[in-house]
Design an enzyme around this catalytic site. Sequence first.
Site, PDB file in Angstrom:
ATOM      1  N   PRO A  12       0.843  -1.193   0.000  1.00 36.96           N
ATOM      2  CA  PRO A  12       0.000   0.000   0.000  1.00 36.96           C
ATOM      3  C   PRO A  12       0.875   1.238   0.000  1.00 36.96           C
ATOM      4  CG  PRO A  12       0.088  -0.962   2.193  1.00 36.96           C
ATOM      5  CD  PRO A  12       0.823  -1.906   1.294  1.00 36.96           C
ATOM      6  N   MET A  13       0.559   2.205  -0.854  1.00 37.44           N
ATOM      7  CA  MET A  13       1.352   3.430  -0.931  1.00 37.44           C
ATOM      8  C   MET A  13       0.417   4.627  -1.077  1.00 37.44           C
ATOM      9  SD  MET A  13       4.453   2.084  -3.382  1.00 37.44           S
ATOM     10  CE  MET A  13       3.359   1.016  -4.341  1.00 37.44           C
ATOM     11  N   CYS A  95       3.531   3.290   9.145  1.00 37.44           N
ATOM     12  CA  CYS A  95       3.663   4.568   8.444  1.00 37.44           C
ATOM     13  C   CYS A  95       4.253   5.617   9.387  1.00 37.44           C
ATOM     14  CB  CYS A  95       2.310   5.021   7.919  1.00 37.44           C
ATOM     15  SG  CYS A  95       2.392   6.578   6.992  1.00 37.44           S
ATOM     16  N   LYS A 134       0.863  -4.631   9.500  1.00 38.47           N
ATOM     17  CA  LYS A 134       2.081  -4.206   8.806  1.00 38.47           C
ATOM     18  C   LYS A 134       2.838  -3.260   9.731  1.00 38.47           C
ATOM     19  CE  LYS A 134       3.780  -2.585   4.321  1.00 38.47           C
ATOM     20  NZ  LYS A 134       4.760  -1.568   4.740  1.00 38.47           N
ATOM     21  N   HIS A 166       8.263  -4.240   7.427  1.00 37.42           N
ATOM     22  CA  HIS A 166       9.191  -3.382   6.696  1.00 37.42           C
ATOM     23  C   HIS A 166      10.500  -3.411   7.471  1.00 37.42           C
ATOM     24  CE1 HIS A 166       9.848   0.574   4.323  1.00 37.42           C
ATOM     25  NE2 HIS A 166      11.005   0.092   4.723  1.00 37.42           N
ATOM     26  N   ASN A 206       9.226  -6.771   3.646  1.00 42.48           N
ATOM     27  CA  ASN A 206       9.002  -5.586   2.823  1.00 42.48           C
ATOM     28  C   ASN A 206      10.168  -4.618   3.056  1.00 42.48           C
ATOM     29  OD1 ASN A 206       7.039  -2.644   3.221  1.00 42.48           O
ATOM     30  ND2 ASN A 206       7.588  -3.519   1.267  1.00 42.48           N
ATOM     31  N   GLY A 207      10.426  -3.769   2.065  1.00 41.55           N
ATOM     32  CA  GLY A 207      11.430  -2.724   2.235  1.00 41.55           C
ATOM     33  C   GLY A 207      12.621  -2.893   1.313  1.00 41.55           C
ATOM     34  N   GLY A 228       7.155  -2.557  -3.119  1.00 36.95           N
ATOM     35  CA  GLY A 228       6.531  -1.258  -3.016  1.00 36.95           C
ATOM     36  C   GLY A 228       6.872  -0.392  -4.207  1.00 36.95           C
ATOM     37  N   ARG A 229       7.828   0.519  -4.024  1.00 34.14           N
ATOM     38  CA  ARG A 229       8.167   1.455  -5.087  1.00 34.14           C
ATOM     39  C   ARG A 229       8.641   0.757  -6.354  1.00 34.14           C
ATOM     40  NH1 ARG A 229      12.202   5.163  -2.016  1.00 34.14           N
ATOM     41  NH2 ARG A 229      12.235   3.345  -0.639  1.00 34.14           N
TER      42      ARG A 229
END
Length: 331
Positions: A12-13, A95, A134, A166, A206-207, A228-229
Amino acid sequence: MKDLRWRFAVAPMMDWTDRHCRVFHRHLTRRALLYTEMLTTGAVIHGDRERLLGFDAVEHPVALQLGGSDPRELALAARIGEDFGYDEINLNVGCPSDRVKDGRFGACLMAEPELVASCVDAMKRAVAVPVTVKCRIGIDDQDPEAALDTLARAVVAAGSDALIVHARKAWLNGLSPKENRDIPPLDYDRVYRLKRAMPDVRVVINGGIGGIDEVRAHLDHVDGAMLGRAAYQAPWRLLSVDPEIFGEAAPHATMQDALEAMMPYIEQQLARGTRLHAITRHFVGAFHAVPGARAFRRHLAEKGVKPGAGVDVLRDAIARIGRALPAEAAA
């Protein structure tokens, strides 16, 4: 049969993974688990639910990510999400933005594992779909060894179906949200140790994961990996997910085919008043190191933003792929 639902996911972003982005990604992979942008409980409970929560059936499997810290509100928001048809409800405890800290949700909740566990327990009691968390490996001066274990054991005891980690700390004091995505060092081994310590818990990493080869390497240690990105900025990578991670054919052989398959969806959205750019903004990285990629981007940037722009603009942009002059060809 082994549950593979968390084997590969797209993160999710905020401002990125909206419903149009998710439909695009679904045309690239049938199997990836897609996540919404984070929505606060207040927005879900009091806001325009159809606008915020509505999604296309093609997006399944798709998870709703929530931000909040009140167990009762999270339970209600989770139930609303389940009623909308989401396949999973995810609680954001990772976040690092100032806004989420001020609102007492996101990464700051890593300092309150008992509260997070209460939130998970309330959500689990409210819905039948999986509830997941998360998080980061820690925040600020926390020791990641103790902080991550404490949080993980608390939320698993409360019923969390998976933990998505993450593999960086979040520095809430001293770093901006953007800096928190890059400056704190990655510690994948810390996530691996969590999985070894809790072998029965589904752990997703993640990360900083840059591609499918890296995903496969992580799957030797954990149950799943989340891009993600790398997935957003270079979506062509997702065409490899189904064959490389799940041993199945991709939905489409090429990016051109995937974009052509999206045309009916785009026409439907345009008829509802959506502007073309709201959809095509997610296509900027669709082609990489392909002749015509720059011309593709330029055409969408110049023509796709104009009022009344239609699918012909996208088709004209796609037509520039593979036939641009050498000067235009660098991606």
